[in-house]
Design a protein around this motif. Structure first.
Motif, short mmCIF file in Angstrom:
data_model
loop_
_atom_site.label_atom_id
_atom_site.label_comp_id
_atom_site.label_asym_id
_atom_site.label_seq_id
_atom_site.Cartn_x
_atom_site.Cartn_y
_atom_site.Cartn_z
N THR A 119 0.84 -1.20 0.00
CA THR A 119 0.00 0.00 0.00
C THR A 119 0.87 1.25 0.00
N LEU A 120 0.72 2.05 -1.03
CA LEU A 120 1.44 3.32 -1.17
C LEU A 120 0.41 4.43 -1.05
N LYS A 121 0.40 5.11 0.08
CA LYS A 121 -0.71 6.00 0.41
C LYS A 121 -0.21 7.40 0.73
N ASN A 122 -0.86 8.40 0.10
CA ASN A 122 -0.58 9.81 0.38
C ASN A 122 0.90 10.15 0.20
N LEU A 123 1.49 9.63 -0.85
CA LEU A 123 2.89 9.91 -1.14
C LEU A 123 3.00 11.09 -2.09
N LYS A 150 -10.31 15.16 -3.09
CA LYS A 150 -10.26 16.27 -4.03
C LYS A 150 -8.83 16.70 -4.28
N GLY A 151 -8.49 16.83 -5.56
CA GLY A 151 -7.15 17.22 -5.94
C GLY A 151 -6.75 16.52 -7.22
N THR A 152 -5.62 16.93 -7.78
CA THR A 152 -5.11 16.32 -9.00
C THR A 152 -3.81 15.58 -8.66
N ARG A 195 1.30 11.27 -5.70
CA ARG A 195 1.82 12.00 -6.86
C ARG A 195 3.24 11.53 -7.18
N HIS A 196 3.52 11.46 -8.46
CA HIS A 196 4.86 11.15 -8.96
C HIS A 196 5.44 9.91 -8.29
N ALA A 228 -8.04 1.92 -12.29
CA ALA A 228 -7.87 3.27 -11.76
C ALA A 228 -9.24 3.87 -11.49
N PHE A 229 -9.45 4.39 -10.30
CA PHE A 229 -10.70 5.05 -9.92
C PHE A 229 -10.41 6.51 -9.60
N ALA A 230 -11.11 7.42 -10.28
CA ALA A 230 -11.08 8.84 -9.93
C ALA A 230 -12.48 9.20 -9.43
N ARG A 231 -12.58 9.67 -8.19
CA ARG A 231 -13.91 9.94 -7.62
C ARG A 231 -13.79 10.98 -6.52
N ASN A 232 -14.93 11.47 -6.06
CA ASN A 232 -14.99 12.44 -4.95
C ASN A 232 -14.13 13.69 -5.22
N GLY A 233 -14.03 14.07 -6.49
CA GLY A 233 -13.24 15.24 -6.84
C GLY A 233 -11.78 14.94 -7.10
N GLY A 234 -11.36 13.70 -6.93
CA GLY A 234 -9.99 13.32 -7.23
C GLY A 234 -9.80 13.09 -8.72
#
Length: 561
Positions: free
Chosen positions: A80-84, A168-170, A125-126, A213-219
């Motif tokens: 699990t790679l989370k919030n990196l 939310k975010g890119t 990210r990255h 890949a899931f993009a949801r909740n503004g992500g």
């Protein structure tokens, strides 16, 4: 004197702060080895490697850090790679290292049997992940995972690599490279699927998926790339990207091999600015394992905009519905399918559904597509050589497709296949020119086969420029279809080796019929946009330059020699 001392202290303080920052910014390489490592180690050298996934899942990786797994070794569990937050100059890298001579060059293996996913990358990210193998052949669900499944957007799924942006975010710069994803199944071997499963949108039971890949909740994702990877033997889709409109931007899928897949090879919803090239998708919708869904196009898009699909091979798609080489599902625009081989796909070659605008099939070669027969082997749709559908969802009035450009394709259908075509009366705007329809056997017009095909009512078709196509026989394009070529050419282009699997087998030998006989592609009447890559092509599917007028079909013979 006091001023000088204060200034000196200030300079020393700044220098020390700069030095401290430099030290804290240094990247760290972490090593993981299940045979020689210990979780009590510091992990910063092969001799001091960590041992378990549980340990590395707790690491706070920084920009430039590397997480390296011992080549040829296996771990059971989930990474699990989370919030990196890597950055474009210093991405966080997850890969392998050569632990010994015996396993040199081999991928490290993550076995996620019983877990939700082999690798999860969440709101990061990255991050670059490469040179790993992921498998997850059933294994049940661990008791402690059941609550997580109940809350998960994936539901009862098992996924090789899960990418998720749920905040939310890119999230930029996620890169997967040189992965081997195989044997991803939720259920134990021996389960037999209900025949009704393939009649539902994506199935109602539990399945395994290769990459999702899931993009949801503004992500949102931006700069998502999946390259040089192999995905095989999964019970549903090989590579599936999901999100609302424009939530997956700047996506690249290249040089991947996706084969023996229970569902579609690749699927994308919500993409924008997409490039899919040099992939091989073979045996999508496979029934080689009873756990497979058993239906799927080589690739399809939904709600996607500005996608270039080129130099791919879509082969042997199977299933009772859809299962084309590449099909454009509804709510898309600016999808260009060019320079591809589409062969032996049960559902067919050209399939464009409703609410689709300014899409194109051009310079492709189709070989024996559309061989499915409705009513045979549980099939509930006919296979089709050519299909403008107009379908926009069950129970809704058909709409479009609008401004479809179909030109310079080479289509070969052997005598044993009944070539079928369907064009909805709700279609508006079409350019069909410079194609070779080499249908050896009979042809037939059929209904659209999608819940409620438009067979009665007002004919809305207008702004059609259907002209200058070569048909092997006058009967190749049935006269009962609502649109007809205004200046058809009847003749045999005499392929080099009809029925062969190579592009060169479809080089026409009849130069008088083909060379410089194409027309320049104009805008469809009323269309102000055209194609986002333009109409004019510099070269054909083999790379031969197009000089002067284009030839007929996908291969230039006037410049090939």
């Amino acid at each position: 004197m006091i001023k000088v001392t204060v200034r000196l202290l200030l300079l020393c303080s700044l220098a020390f702060s700069s030095f401290s920052f430099s030290l804290s910014a240094n990247a760290t390489d972490y090593y993981v080895n299940p045979a020689l490592g210990k979780d009590a180690n510091n992990g910063t050298s092969p001799e001091q490697a960590f041992k378990s996934l549980n340990k590395v899942n707790k690491l706070k990786l920084k920009p430039g850090d590397k997480l390296l797994f011992a080549s040829g070794k296996a771990w059971w569990g989930q990474l699990t790679l989370k919030n990196l937050n890597g950055n474009i100059d210093k991405p966080i890298i997850v890969s392998t290292y050569d632990a010994d001579d015996t396993n040199k060059g081999k991928r490290a293996i993550i076995n996620a049997a019983g877990f939700a996913a082999g690798i999860t990358i969440l709101n990061s990210r990255h991050v670059q992940v490469s040179n790993l193998a992921i498998t997850a052949n059933a294994g049940g669900i661990k008791e402690w995972l059941k609550k997580a499944y109940e809350k998960s957007p994936t539901g009862s799924m098992r996924i090789g690599v899960l990418l998720e942006a749920n905040r939310k975010g890119t999230y930029q710069g996620i890169n997967l490279d040189n992965l081997l994803i195989r044997d991803i199944y939720f259920n134990e071997p021996g389960i037999v699927r209900s025949k009704k499963e393939t009649g539902s949108a994506n199935g109602t039971e539990s399945y395994g998926w290769g990459i999702r890949a899931f993009a949801r909740n503004g992500g949102k994702f931006d700069g998502l790339t999946i390259n040089n990877s192999v995905v095989t033997k999964v019970s549903h889709t090989g590579i599936k990207l999901n999100g609302p409109k424009d939530s997956l931007k700047n996506v690249v899928l290249s040089n991947n091999k996706v084969f023996d897949i229970g569902g579609p090879g690749m699927q994308m919803s919500g993409g924008r600015d997409v490039h899919v090239y040099l992939n091989i998708v073979k045996d999508s919708g496979s029934t080689s394992d009873t756990r497979h869904w058993g239906r799927g196009s080589g690739m399809w898009t939904w709600g996607t905009s500005h996608a270039l699909i080129e130099y791919n091979k879509f082969l042997n798609a199977n299933g009772p519905a859809d299962s084309a080489g590449f099909h454009i599902d509804f709510n898309c625009d600016n999808i260009i399918i060019q320079y591809n081989i589409s062969a032996n796909n049960a559902g067919g070659f050209i399939e464009i559904l409703g609410n689709n605008y300014n899409n194109a099939y051009r310079y492709n070669v189709s070989i024996n597509d559309g061989h499915r027969i409705k009513g045979k082997n549980n099939a509930f749709q006919e296979g089709k050589t050519f299909w403008f559908s107009g379908f926009v969802g069950k129970g809704k009035e058909h709409s479009g497709p609008f401004n479809s450009y179909i030109y310079n394709n080479t289509i070969y259908v052997k005598e044993e296949i009944l070539s079928k075509m369907a064009v909805t009366r709700m279609s508006k705007g079409a350019l069909i020119a410079n194609n070779i329809f080499h249908v050896m056997g009979k042809s037939k017009a059929v209904k659209g086969d999608q819940y409620r095909p438009e067979t009665k009512g007002i004919n809305h078709i207008k702004n059609v420029n259907f002209v200058n196509n070569i048909f092997l026989k006058e009967s190749t394009w049935p006269d009962s279809i609502l649109i007809q070529d205004s200046a058809p050419i009847i003749g045999d282009v005499t392929f080099a080796n009809p029925g062969g699997a190579a592009l060169t087998d479809y080089i026409p030998q009849n130069k008088d019929l083909v060379a410089n006989k194409g027309i320049e592609i104009p805008f469809i009447e009323g269309d102000k946009d055209g194609l986002f890559k333009g109409f004019k092509m510099a070269h054909d599917i083999l790379g031969n330059p197009i000089v002067g007028k284009p030839d007929m079909g996908a291969i230039e013979i006037s410049t090939a020699e």
